[in-house]
Design a protein around this motif. Sequence first.
Motif, mmCIF file in Angstrom:
data_model
loop_
_atom_site.group_PDB
_atom_site.id
_atom_site.type_symbol
_atom_site.label_atom_id
_atom_site.label_comp_id
_atom_site.label_asym_id
_atom_site.label_seq_id
_atom_site.Cartn_x
_atom_site.Cartn_y
_atom_site.Cartn_z
ATOM 1 N N LYS A 188 0.814 -1.203 0.011
ATOM 2 C CA LYS A 188 -0.153 -0.105 -0.066
ATOM 3 C C LYS A 188 0.714 1.282 0.080
ATOM 4 N N HIS A 189 2.097 1.165 0.709
ATOM 5 C CA HIS A 189 2.647 2.505 0.944
ATOM 6 C C HIS A 189 4.052 2.695 0.188
ATOM 7 N N ALA A 190 4.560 1.582 0.134
ATOM 8 C CA ALA A 190 6.202 1.664 -0.457
ATOM 9 C C ALA A 190 6.021 1.793 -1.925
ATOM 10 N N ASP A 191 7.101 2.527 -2.546
ATOM 11 C CA ASP A 191 7.117 2.638 -4.090
ATOM 12 C C ASP A 191 7.615 1.436 -4.584
ATOM 13 N N LYS A 192 8.835 0.928 -4.028
ATOM 14 C CA LYS A 192 9.434 -0.492 -4.313
ATOM 15 C C LYS A 192 9.816 -1.347 -3.281
ATOM 16 N N VAL A 193 9.675 -2.623 -3.876
ATOM 17 C CA VAL A 193 9.834 -3.688 -2.705
ATOM 18 C C VAL A 193 11.222 -4.428 -3.048
ATOM 19 N N LEU A 194 11.714 -4.682 -2.038
ATOM 20 C CA LEU A 194 13.035 -5.586 -2.026
ATOM 21 C C LEU A 194 12.378 -6.855 -1.229
ATOM 22 N N CYS A 195 12.412 -7.866 -1.843
ATOM 23 C CA CYS A 195 12.216 -9.429 -1.317
ATOM 24 C C CYS A 195 13.700 -9.912 -0.976
ATOM 25 N N LEU A 196 13.738 -10.307 0.425
ATOM 26 C CA LEU A 196 15.125 -10.521 0.466
ATOM 27 C C LEU A 196 15.360 -11.984 1.396
ATOM 28 N N ASN A 197 16.251 -12.658 0.746
ATOM 29 C CA ASN A 197 16.649 -14.068 1.437
ATOM 30 C C ASN A 197 17.860 -14.250 1.293
ATOM 31 N N LYS A 198 18.932 -13.908 2.164
ATOM 32 C CA LYS A 198 20.384 -14.091 1.714
ATOM 33 C C LYS A 198 20.818 -13.538 0.585
ATOM 34 N N GLU A 207 4.432 -2.764 -8.200
ATOM 35 C CA GLU A 207 3.588 -3.361 -9.162
ATOM 36 C C GLU A 207 4.030 -4.694 -9.689
ATOM 37 N N LEU A 208 4.953 -4.867 -10.057
ATOM 38 C CA LEU A 208 5.555 -6.128 -10.525
ATOM 39 C C LEU A 208 5.688 -7.258 -9.693
ATOM 40 N N LEU A 209 5.453 -7.105 -8.401
ATOM 41 C CA LEU A 209 5.597 -8.205 -7.558
ATOM 42 C C LEU A 209 4.385 -9.262 -7.852
ATOM 43 N N THR A 210 4.683 -10.617 -7.893
ATOM 44 C CA THR A 210 4.093 -11.685 -8.254
ATOM 45 C C THR A 210 4.037 -12.661 -7.078
ATOM 46 N N LYS A 211 3.054 -13.464 -6.794
ATOM 47 C CA LYS A 211 2.792 -14.514 -5.861
ATOM 48 C C LYS A 211 4.079 -15.372 -6.132
ATOM 49 N N ASN A 212 4.384 -15.790 -7.416
ATOM 50 C CA ASN A 212 5.548 -16.596 -7.345
ATOM 51 C C ASN A 212 6.765 -16.156 -6.851
ATOM 52 N N PHE A 222 1.789 -20.000 -0.847
ATOM 53 C CA PHE A 222 0.986 -19.348 -0.090
ATOM 54 C C PHE A 222 -0.585 -19.421 -0.645
ATOM 55 N N GLU A 223 -1.273 -19.935 0.183
ATOM 56 C CA GLU A 223 -2.533 -20.424 -0.649
ATOM 57 C C GLU A 223 -3.242 -19.125 -0.662
ATOM 58 N N HIS A 224 -3.385 -18.256 0.201
ATOM 59 C CA HIS A 224 -4.458 -17.332 0.073
ATOM 60 C C HIS A 224 -3.936 -15.815 -0.015
ATOM 61 N N ILE A 225 -2.721 -15.833 -0.972
ATOM 62 C CA ILE A 225 -2.190 -14.491 -1.032
ATOM 63 C C ILE A 225 -2.955 -13.761 -2.016
ATOM 64 N N ARG A 226 -3.048 -12.430 -1.739
ATOM 65 C CA ARG A 226 -3.856 -11.591 -2.878
ATOM 66 C C ARG A 226 -2.880 -10.431 -2.807
ATOM 67 N N LEU A 227 -2.643 -10.093 -4.193
ATOM 68 C CA LEU A 227 -1.665 -8.864 -4.344
ATOM 69 C C LEU A 227 -2.338 -7.849 -5.137
ATOM 70 N N HIS A 228 -1.978 -6.640 -5.075
ATOM 71 C CA HIS A 228 -2.514 -5.501 -5.880
ATOM 72 C C HIS A 228 -3.847 -5.362 -5.761
ATOM 73 N N GLU A 229 -4.534 -5.523 -4.866
ATOM 74 C CA GLU A 229 -5.854 -5.320 -4.407
ATOM 75 C C GLU A 229 -5.875 -4.561 -3.029
ATOM 76 N N ALA A 230 -6.854 -3.827 -2.677
ATOM 77 C CA ALA A 230 -6.925 -3.331 -1.340
ATOM 78 C C ALA A 230 -7.025 -4.383 -0.306
ATOM 79 N N GLY A 231 -5.954 -4.243 0.790
ATOM 80 C CA GLY A 231 -6.032 -5.185 1.830
ATOM 81 C C GLY A 231 -5.379 -6.341 1.320
#
Length: 257
Positions: A188-198, A207-212, A222-231
């Motif tokens: 909701k708030h960040a402009d960019k996302v960094l997904c980090l695991n070592k 906007e380009l982040l996906t479930k995969n 993640f069974e119930h992940i919902r992206l790019h919608e409110a909440g």
Amino acid sequence: MLKAKQLSYAYSELAPALENISFTIDKSQMLGIIGPNGGGKSTLLKLIVGLLPMQTGTLEFNEKPLSQTALAYIPQSQELNDSLPMRVSDFLELIPKKASRSLDECLDRVGILDKKNDLMRELSGGQRQRALLARALRCSPEILILDEPTTGLDGQGQDQLMQLLKSLQHEEKTTIVVVDHNLGQVLKHADKVLCLNKSHHWHESKELLTKNIIEDIYHCEFEHIRLHEAGATFDDHHHECQHDHSHEHDGEGKKDA
Ligand code: ADP
Ligand code: MG
């Protein structure tokens, strides 16, 4: 812009905490960092702040080394000695450098000027985070770095704190780097996302982040992940995953039993 190139860090030779991490964010953007426990999020922030020495890679802000940049850092689950009867105003005097902004101005900016004479230990979780933020603002930071500032706050409190960060970002042109467990808040708030695991990381506009991508970073589904919608939400499943799959490539992604 804030630019990290090929950062690696190891606490000991056998256990690299970060490997080859690169990302950039523009001035006055907000970067949200997510990833499993032990994925190196706090380590990355400490490198940016200079609490850990650089081993390999470079970090710069507007083409200058970060040592020449005004930074403020709010660590993870800040420990305050509650046995001391410290007032909010006393707490805001505890700053390493000369303040460029007055105590009242900073308290007002975060909306707790009326708490100035209260004891720190009497503040709610959200107010306490605001007091930390107010103290950070006294030195007019160009970059504000926060490690899980919303932990322990309820949904509304999380949202309010993130809104406050957003207003600092827009009104004072502060660049913000924030680690947050709540994917919904980050999206909701960040402009960019960094997904980090070592060594494993992904970094782009949200906007380009996906479930995969998320499943790949957390090494679980993640069974119930919902992206790019409110909440947008993670399902509860991810708490479980964090324990089992924080180590990279140590088995298959978790399947639902
Ligand atoms: P996160 O904030 O994403 O949960 P950390 O950056 O705290 O991850 O930790 C990354 C890895 O580095 C973990 O494996 C952790 O055990 C290790 N680590 C963190 N701090 C230290 C330290 N002071 N000494 C040795 N290892 C550490
Ligand atoms: Mg951490």
